[in-house]
Design a protein around this motif. Structure first.
Motif, mmCIF file in Angstrom:
data_model
loop_
_atom_site.group_PDB
_atom_site.id
_atom_site.type_symbol
_atom_site.label_atom_id
_atom_site.label_comp_id
_atom_site.label_asym_id
_atom_site.label_seq_id
_atom_site.Cartn_x
_atom_site.Cartn_y
_atom_site.Cartn_z
ATOM 1 N N HIS A 1 105.740 91.971 109.298
ATOM 2 C CA HIS A 1 105.616 90.601 109.790
ATOM 3 C C HIS A 1 105.867 89.588 108.683
ATOM 4 O O HIS A 1 106.585 88.600 108.867
ATOM 5 C CB HIS A 1 104.243 90.385 110.406
ATOM 6 C CG HIS A 1 104.017 88.979 110.863
ATOM 7 N ND1 HIS A 1 104.700 88.422 111.919
ATOM 8 C CD2 HIS A 1 103.212 87.992 110.387
ATOM 9 C CE1 HIS A 1 104.331 87.164 112.081
ATOM 10 N NE2 HIS A 1 103.425 86.880 111.169
ATOM 11 N N THR B 1 102.455 88.189 115.508
ATOM 12 C CA THR B 1 103.417 87.131 115.797
ATOM 13 C C THR B 1 102.697 85.923 116.387
ATOM 14 O O THR B 1 103.208 84.817 116.359
ATOM 15 C CB THR B 1 104.484 87.645 116.787
ATOM 16 O OG1 THR B 1 104.900 88.941 116.389
ATOM 17 C CG2 THR B 1 105.683 86.735 116.813
ATOM 18 N N ILE C 1 111.705 83.751 111.733
ATOM 19 C CA ILE C 1 111.251 82.731 112.682
ATOM 20 C C ILE C 1 111.394 81.341 112.083
ATOM 21 O O ILE C 1 111.775 80.394 112.759
ATOM 22 C CB ILE C 1 109.781 82.991 113.107
ATOM 23 C CG1 ILE C 1 109.695 84.277 113.937
ATOM 24 C CG2 ILE C 1 109.241 81.833 113.931
ATOM 25 C CD1 ILE C 1 108.281 84.730 114.221
ATOM 26 N N GLY D 1 102.564 92.298 118.211
ATOM 27 C CA GLY D 1 102.682 90.949 118.752
ATOM 28 C C GLY D 1 101.476 90.077 118.451
ATOM 29 O O GLY D 1 101.574 88.847 118.466
ATOM 30 N N GLU E 1 109.740 89.452 109.774
ATOM 31 C CA GLU E 1 109.662 88.686 111.018
ATOM 32 C C GLU E 1 109.437 87.201 110.770
ATOM 33 O O GLU E 1 110.125 86.356 111.315
ATOM 34 C CB GLU E 1 108.545 89.243 111.889
ATOM 35 C CG GLU E 1 108.490 88.636 113.276
ATOM 36 C CD GLU E 1 107.456 89.320 114.158
ATOM 37 O OE1 GLU E 1 106.379 89.685 113.652
ATOM 38 O OE2 GLU E 1 107.740 89.477 115.359
ATOM 39 N N ARG E 2 108.465 86.877 109.908
ATOM 40 C CA ARG E 2 108.098 85.462 109.700
ATOM 41 C C ARG E 2 109.226 84.656 109.061
ATOM 42 O O ARG E 2 109.513 83.556 109.513
ATOM 43 C CB ARG E 2 106.810 85.355 108.880
ATOM 44 C CG ARG E 2 106.004 84.135 109.245
ATOM 45 C CD ARG E 2 104.594 84.218 108.705
ATOM 46 N NE ARG E 2 104.566 84.338 107.254
ATOM 47 C CZ ARG E 2 103.442 84.449 106.537
ATOM 48 N NH1 ARG E 2 102.266 84.449 107.153
ATOM 49 N NH2 ARG E 2 103.473 84.589 105.236
ATOM 50 N N ARG F 1 107.792 98.443 114.183
ATOM 51 C CA ARG F 1 108.091 97.012 114.318
ATOM 52 C C ARG F 1 109.565 96.738 114.044
ATOM 53 O O ARG F 1 110.221 95.992 114.760
ATOM 54 C CB ARG F 1 107.191 96.186 113.398
ATOM 55 C CG ARG F 1 105.710 96.282 113.755
ATOM 56 C CD ARG F 1 105.410 95.776 115.162
ATOM 57 N NE ARG F 1 105.532 94.329 115.225
ATOM 58 C CZ ARG F 1 106.067 93.664 116.262
ATOM 59 N NH1 ARG F 1 106.526 94.321 117.312
ATOM 60 N NH2 ARG F 1 106.132 92.355 116.241
#
Lengths: 142, 142
Positions: free
Chosen positions: B132, A42, B140, A39, B136-137, A96
Motif C-alpha cells: 500500500h 485503501t 493514487i 481494501g 498503491e498510495r 495485493r
C-alpha cells in the motif's frame, strides 16, 4: 500425512461457493479475502464496515463448526517461524500486487469466467507446487 | 446495517467451509501441493465444490443485475494479464508454498488459538501495508 477427506472437502467447498454467491448477490462484492482485507488500507470513506464484518465472520467460522462437531479443526504448522514471516510478507504483498488470492482469483475469478484470474490461478498453483517440491524434496524439509 | 449483518454471515459461512474442509490446516494444503510426496487430493474437491455452486450462482446473480442490499455489483473490469498480476501471483505462490497458508485460511485459523497462525497473519498484514505504501498510495496521488 493428512487423511484424504473428499466428502467434508466437497461440502466445505460448497459452503465457500455459497458464501461467495451470497456475498455477490446481497452486497455486490467479490469474496476475495486479500482484496477485502487490503481494501481496508485503501480506506475509501464508509467502506471499512462491511470489510471488517466479513473478516470477523471468517474468524468466527471455525468456532461455529467446533460448536456443532465438538472438535476444533486441526492447524498443523511445520514451517519454522522465520519462514512463516517471510511467507506472510510474500502472501500479503503478492496478493495485493496480483489483485487476488485463492478465493478472489481461484474461486470467484474462475466462477465468473475471468481469463485474468485463470492465468493468475495457474501461475500461483504452479509456483506453490514448485516451492513445495524444492523445500520438501530438494532441500530436505521445511 | 443489513449490509454489515449480511457481510458477517457470509464471512461466517466462508470460514465454516474453510474449517470443515480442512483448508485452515496448512499440512493438508501443503500435502495437496506435494505431488511427489504425501499427496492429499482434498483441496481439489474443495475447489470443485466451490465452483459447482459458484459458477451457476454467479450467473444467476449477474443475470439479475443488481445486488439485493446495495446499489450495484462491483465486478473487476480488467481483462489483461499484466506484469503486476503475473509478478504478484508468483510472489503469492511462493509464500503459499512455504507456509501452506493463504489469506482466508490464515485469518480463520486465528480462532483456533494457534500462535504461529497469528505470526503469519501479522506478517501478511505487513506485506499488504508495504504494498500500500510503496505502490498503491503513490499511484493514487498521481
Amino acid at each position: 500425512m493428512t487423511t484424504f477427506t473428499p466428502i467434508s472437502g466437497l461440502i466445505g467447498g460448497m459452503m465457500i461457493g455459497l458464501a461467495a454467491v451470497l456475498f455477490l448477490g446481497l452486497i455486490g462484492r467479490i469474496a476475495g479475502v486479500s482484496g477485502i482485507v487490503g481494501g481496508v488500507m485503501t480506506s475509501l470513506t464508509g467502506d471499512t464496515g462491511w470489510r471488517l464484518a466479513f473478516v470477523l465472520g471468517l474468524v468466527l467460522g471455525p468456532l461455529a463448526v467446533a460448536a456443532v462437531s465438538g472438535v476444533m479443526a486441526d492447524v498443523d504448522i511445520a514451517t519454522p517461524w522465520p519462514w512463516l514471516v517471510l511467507a506472510g510478507l510474500l502472501v500479503g504483498f503478492g496478493t495485493r500486487l496480483g489483485s487476488g488470492c485463492t478465493s478472489g482469483h481461484g474461486v470467484c475469478g474462475l466462477a465468473r469466467g475471468s481469463g485474468r484470474s485463470a492465468g493468475a490461478t495457474v501461475i500461483f498453483f504452479i509456483v506453490a507446487i514448485a516451492t513445495v517440491y524444492v523445500t520438501r524434496h530438494l532441500l530436505g524439509g521445511s | 446495517m443489513r449490509q454489515l449483518v449480511a457481510s458477517l454471515l457470509c464471512g461466517l459461512l466462508f470460514g465454516a467451509g474453510l474449517a470443515l474442509s480442512g483448508m485452515i490446516n496448512p499440512a493438508k494444503v501443503l500435502n495437496f501441493l506435494d505431488f511427489a510426496g504425501t499427496w492429499d487430493p482434498t483441496l481439489a474437491f474443495v475447489m470443485g465444490g466451490a465452483l459447482i455452486v459458484a459458477v451457476p450462482g454467479f450467473a444467476l446473480v449477474r443475470r439479475r443485475g443488481a445486488p439485493l442490499l446495495t446499489g450495484r455489483l462491483h465486478l473487476p473490469e480488467r481483462r489483461d494479464l499484466d506484469p503486476r498480476l503475473i509478478g504478484g501471483a508468483v510472489l503469492f505462490g511462493l509464500g503459499w508454498g512455504l507456509a501452506g497458508f493463504c489469506p482466508g485460511p490464515a485469518l480463520a485459523a486465528l480462532s483456533t488459538g494457534t500462535g504461529l497462525a497469528a505470526v503469519f497473519v501479522v506478517a501478511m498484514l505487513a506485506g499488504m501495508a508495504i504494498y500500500h505504501v510503496a505502490i498503491e498510495r503513490p499511484a493514487i496521488k498521481h
